[in-house]
Design a protein around this motif. Sequence first.
Motif, PDB file in Angstrom:
ATOM      1  N   ILE A  32     -10.438  -1.110 -15.272  1.00  0.00           N
ATOM      2  CA  ILE A  32      -8.944  -1.848 -15.463  1.00  0.00           C
ATOM      3  C   ILE A  32      -8.979  -2.650 -14.211  1.00  0.00           C
ATOM      4  CG2 ILE A  32      -6.528  -1.443 -14.858  1.00  0.00           C
ATOM      5  CD1 ILE A  32      -6.833   1.423 -15.966  1.00  0.00           C
ATOM      6  N   ARG A  33      -8.375  -3.805 -14.335  1.00  0.00           N
ATOM      7  CA  ARG A  33      -8.107  -5.020 -13.579  1.00  0.00           C
ATOM      8  C   ARG A  33      -6.729  -5.329 -13.469  1.00  0.00           C
ATOM      9  NH1 ARG A  33     -12.409  -3.643 -12.690  1.00  0.00           N
ATOM     10  NH2 ARG A  33     -14.255  -4.552 -12.444  1.00  0.00           N
ATOM     11  N   PRO A  34      -6.218  -5.974 -12.385  1.00  0.00           N
ATOM     12  CA  PRO A  34      -4.874  -6.214 -12.357  1.00  0.00           C
ATOM     13  C   PRO A  34      -4.448  -7.273 -13.290  1.00  0.00           C
ATOM     14  CG  PRO A  34      -5.909  -6.429  -9.906  1.00  0.00           C
ATOM     15  CD  PRO A  34      -6.919  -6.391 -11.134  1.00  0.00           C
ATOM     16  N   SER A  35      -3.117  -6.967 -13.775  1.00  0.00           N
ATOM     17  CA  SER A  35      -2.845  -7.851 -14.857  1.00  0.00           C
ATOM     18  C   SER A  35      -1.799  -9.016 -14.568  1.00  0.00           C
ATOM     19  CB  SER A  35      -1.771  -7.035 -15.795  1.00  0.00           C
ATOM     20  OG  SER A  35      -0.460  -6.545 -15.178  1.00  0.00           O
ATOM     21  N   ILE A  36      -1.791  -9.317 -13.267  1.00  0.00           N
ATOM     22  CA  ILE A  36      -0.691 -10.426 -12.896  1.00  0.00           C
ATOM     23  C   ILE A  36      -1.723 -11.804 -12.466  1.00  0.00           C
ATOM     24  CG2 ILE A  36       0.914  -8.625 -11.805  1.00  0.00           C
ATOM     25  CD1 ILE A  36      -0.237  -9.421  -9.207  1.00  0.00           C
ATOM     26  N   GLY A  37      -2.824 -11.500 -12.911  1.00  0.00           N
ATOM     27  CA  GLY A  37      -3.741 -13.012 -12.741  1.00  0.00           C
ATOM     28  C   GLY A  37      -3.260 -14.016 -13.218  1.00  0.00           C
ATOM     29  N   PRO A  38      -2.899 -14.357 -14.512  1.00  0.00           N
ATOM     30  CA  PRO A  38      -2.196 -15.490 -15.223  1.00  0.00           C
ATOM     31  C   PRO A  38      -0.976 -15.579 -14.584  1.00  0.00           C
ATOM     32  CG  PRO A  38      -3.197 -13.966 -16.782  1.00  0.00           C
ATOM     33  CD  PRO A  38      -3.163 -13.139 -15.643  1.00  0.00           C
ATOM     34  N   TRP A  39      -0.046 -14.854 -14.331  1.00  0.00           N
ATOM     35  CA  TRP A  39       1.058 -15.342 -13.576  1.00  0.00           C
ATOM     36  C   TRP A  39       0.901 -15.858 -12.298  1.00  0.00           C
ATOM     37  CZ3 TRP A  39       3.229 -14.183  -8.940  1.00  0.00           C
ATOM     38  CH2 TRP A  39       4.891 -14.542  -8.848  1.00  0.00           C
ATOM     39  N   MET A  40      -0.085 -15.293 -11.461  1.00  0.00           N
ATOM     40  CA  MET A  40      -0.223 -15.970 -10.170  1.00  0.00           C
ATOM     41  C   MET A  40      -0.944 -17.472 -10.376  1.00  0.00           C
ATOM     42  SD  MET A  40      -2.000 -12.809  -7.815  1.00  0.00           S
ATOM     43  CE  MET A  40      -2.351 -13.768  -6.568  1.00  0.00           C
ATOM     44  N   LYS A  42      -5.552   2.074  -1.591  1.00  0.00           N
ATOM     45  CA  LYS A  42      -6.295   0.983  -0.920  1.00  0.00           C
ATOM     46  C   LYS A  42      -7.148   0.169  -2.036  1.00  0.00           C
ATOM     47  CE  LYS A  42      -9.695   0.180   2.863  1.00  0.00           C
ATOM     48  NZ  LYS A  42     -10.615   0.832   3.735  1.00  0.00           N
ATOM     49  N   ALA A  43      -7.327   1.058  -3.070  1.00  0.00           N
ATOM     50  CA  ALA A  43      -8.836   0.485  -3.888  1.00  0.00           C
ATOM     51  C   ALA A  43      -7.759  -0.310  -5.111  1.00  0.00           C
ATOM     52  CB  ALA A  43      -9.431   1.479  -4.636  1.00  0.00           C
ATOM     53  N   THR A  44      -6.348  -0.158  -5.093  1.00  0.00           N
ATOM     54  CA  THR A  44      -5.752  -1.019  -6.125  1.00  0.00           C
ATOM     55  C   THR A  44      -4.886  -1.934  -5.680  1.00  0.00           C
ATOM     56  OG1 THR A  44      -3.927   0.733  -6.054  1.00  0.00           O
ATOM     57  CG2 THR A  44      -5.479   1.078  -7.768  1.00  0.00           C
ATOM     58  N   ASP A  45      -5.339  -2.792  -4.775  1.00  0.00           N
ATOM     59  CA  ASP A  45      -4.720  -3.967  -4.026  1.00  0.00           C
ATOM     60  C   ASP A  45      -4.459  -4.935  -5.189  1.00  0.00           C
ATOM     61  OD1 ASP A  45      -3.183  -5.612  -2.198  1.00  0.00           O
ATOM     62  OD2 ASP A  45      -5.394  -6.580  -1.632  1.00  0.00           O
ATOM     63  N   GLY A  46      -3.311  -5.456  -5.462  1.00  0.00           N
ATOM     64  CA  GLY A  46      -2.919  -6.489  -6.403  1.00  0.00           C
ATOM     65  C   GLY A  46      -2.502  -5.846  -7.730  1.00  0.00           C
ATOM     66  N   PHE A  47      -2.556  -4.508  -7.737  1.00  0.00           N
ATOM     67  CA  PHE A  47      -1.837  -3.663  -8.862  1.00  0.00           C
ATOM     68  C   PHE A  47      -0.525  -3.938  -9.178  1.00  0.00           C
ATOM     69  CE2 PHE A  47      -5.437  -1.318 -11.098  1.00  0.00           C
ATOM     70  CZ  PHE A  47      -6.446  -1.862 -10.599  1.00  0.00           C
ATOM     71  N   SER A  48       0.097  -3.965 -10.146  1.00  0.00           N
ATOM     72  CA  SER A  48       1.457  -3.928 -10.397  1.00  0.00           C
ATOM     73  C   SER A  48       1.787  -2.372 -10.504  1.00  0.00           C
ATOM     74  CB  SER A  48       1.966  -4.876 -11.532  1.00  0.00           C
ATOM     75  OG  SER A  48       1.575  -4.366 -12.703  1.00  0.00           O
ATOM     76  N   ARG A  56       0.864  -1.235  -0.123  1.00  0.00           N
ATOM     77  CA  ARG A  56       0.174  -0.268   0.020  1.00  0.00           C
ATOM     78  C   ARG A  56       0.928   1.312   0.046  1.00  0.00           C
ATOM     79  NH1 ARG A  56      -5.258   1.110   3.865  1.00  0.00           N
ATOM     80  NH2 ARG A  56      -5.583   3.110   3.332  1.00  0.00           N
ATOM     81  N   GLU A  57       1.852   1.139   0.951  1.00  0.00           N
ATOM     82  CA  GLU A  57       2.883   2.505   0.967  1.00  0.00           C
ATOM     83  C   GLU A  57       3.491   2.665  -0.586  1.00  0.00           C
ATOM     84  OE1 GLU A  57       7.094   3.513   3.062  1.00  0.00           O
ATOM     85  OE2 GLU A  57       5.933   2.023   3.793  1.00  0.00           O
ATOM     86  N   ALA A  58       3.997   1.733  -1.070  1.00  0.00           N
ATOM     87  CA  ALA A  58       4.681   1.837  -2.545  1.00  0.00           C
ATOM     88  C   ALA A  58       3.492   2.104  -3.353  1.00  0.00           C
ATOM     89  CB  ALA A  58       5.105   0.403  -2.740  1.00  0.00           C
TER      90      ALA A  58
END
Length: 408
Positions: free
Chosen positions: A373-381, A327-333, A301-303
């Motif tokens: 917009i949705r987080p893009s790291i889903g396939p990697w996870m 806070k609303a962008t948890d999981g965003f790269s 969150r801080e980053a």
Amino acid sequence: MIESLAAAVRAAPDDLTLRLHLAGLLVDAGRGPDAIAHVATVLAADPESAQARELMGRAMGPAPVADSPAPETHAPDEAAAPTTAEPATFDWHAAESDLGEPVGPMFVDGSTEDPGPAPYDVEAAGIRLADVGGLTEVKKRLEASFLAPLRNPELRALYGKSLRGGLLLYGPPGCGKTFLAKAVAGELGASFLHVSLADVLDMYIGQSERNVKELFEVARSSAPCVLFLDELDAIGGKRSLNRSSGARTTVNQLLTELDGVGSDNEGVFVLAATNHPWDVDPALRRPGRLDRTLLVLPPDREAREAILRTHLRDRPVERIDTRRLAKATDGFSGADLAHLCESASENALMESVGSGQVRMIGMADFDQALAEIRPSIGPWMETARNVALYANASGEYDDLAKWLRKKR
């Protein structure tokens, strides 16, 4: 006769003998300027033609006088003395000296020339770890496993800490692995050499291996230098899965250079990054090579708040609540957050174009962008979860498994 020969030359322009015959008749008729063009064509095709050179000299000399007196008649037994002198031969050596330096050819075939080593740019890092927002745990691991031994040579000698080996950064795409590598170079006061697949891969057999060797030579000559191998799984993929012998020998050369065989890697700090460490050849990760591994996770969150402030710093924003956005962008790269700022700016720009009035970027623009917009790291996870569950017998992905359990 001249007109007939001229027509014949037009019909057969490559007949040099016919063209010289026409030029000779033109010179004899006092039409030197007309003859010069024909002689020049012959000389362009055959520069050594003595007849063409002689005709060029005659054509460029003074034209004969039209109303010359009739020659005297002599008796048959009396030798006929020449009444006119032979025209002077054109001095080609003097003409060449007048031109000065010879002009080079318009086109050359450089296929036999050695192109020399590929131009690899060594740059100054220009940033430090303090410029990286958040990622406190990552910074601590970097300090303990890599930076502290390098900064304290006395303690390193006391505890017998070796400088051999490198550091492998892995994690989801777009989370700042390259930025971290640059920051490490800045902390060490070292130059930075970024190596990608395009710098190594070549279509010719043996050239990829030569490129790897040249890259390490450039790094050694620029020491202290951080040599950063980006997308390591593409450069050093598992040899057992490579059907191409060229790909396997490229990995072999990379292993040789990492071991410093035939050269000293003192002052060369090797960092690598990959999204898929499980696809990297195991030999690259044995002790003495890339033996230290660091998981670089999506920003906390801080980053996220620091990244948002950085991307909005030079934009016309008004009353942006970066804490709520973080806070609303948890999981965003980091790349996702940059895209979010771009989308919000685009919304404000398009509305300004439509209304004709420039306005500030507000929270409404971010709310609209967040809805799309949705987080893009889903396939990697998904891939990482399978690896952590079923391919972690050695425990090398325990950090990844621990983080994935928290994300459930």
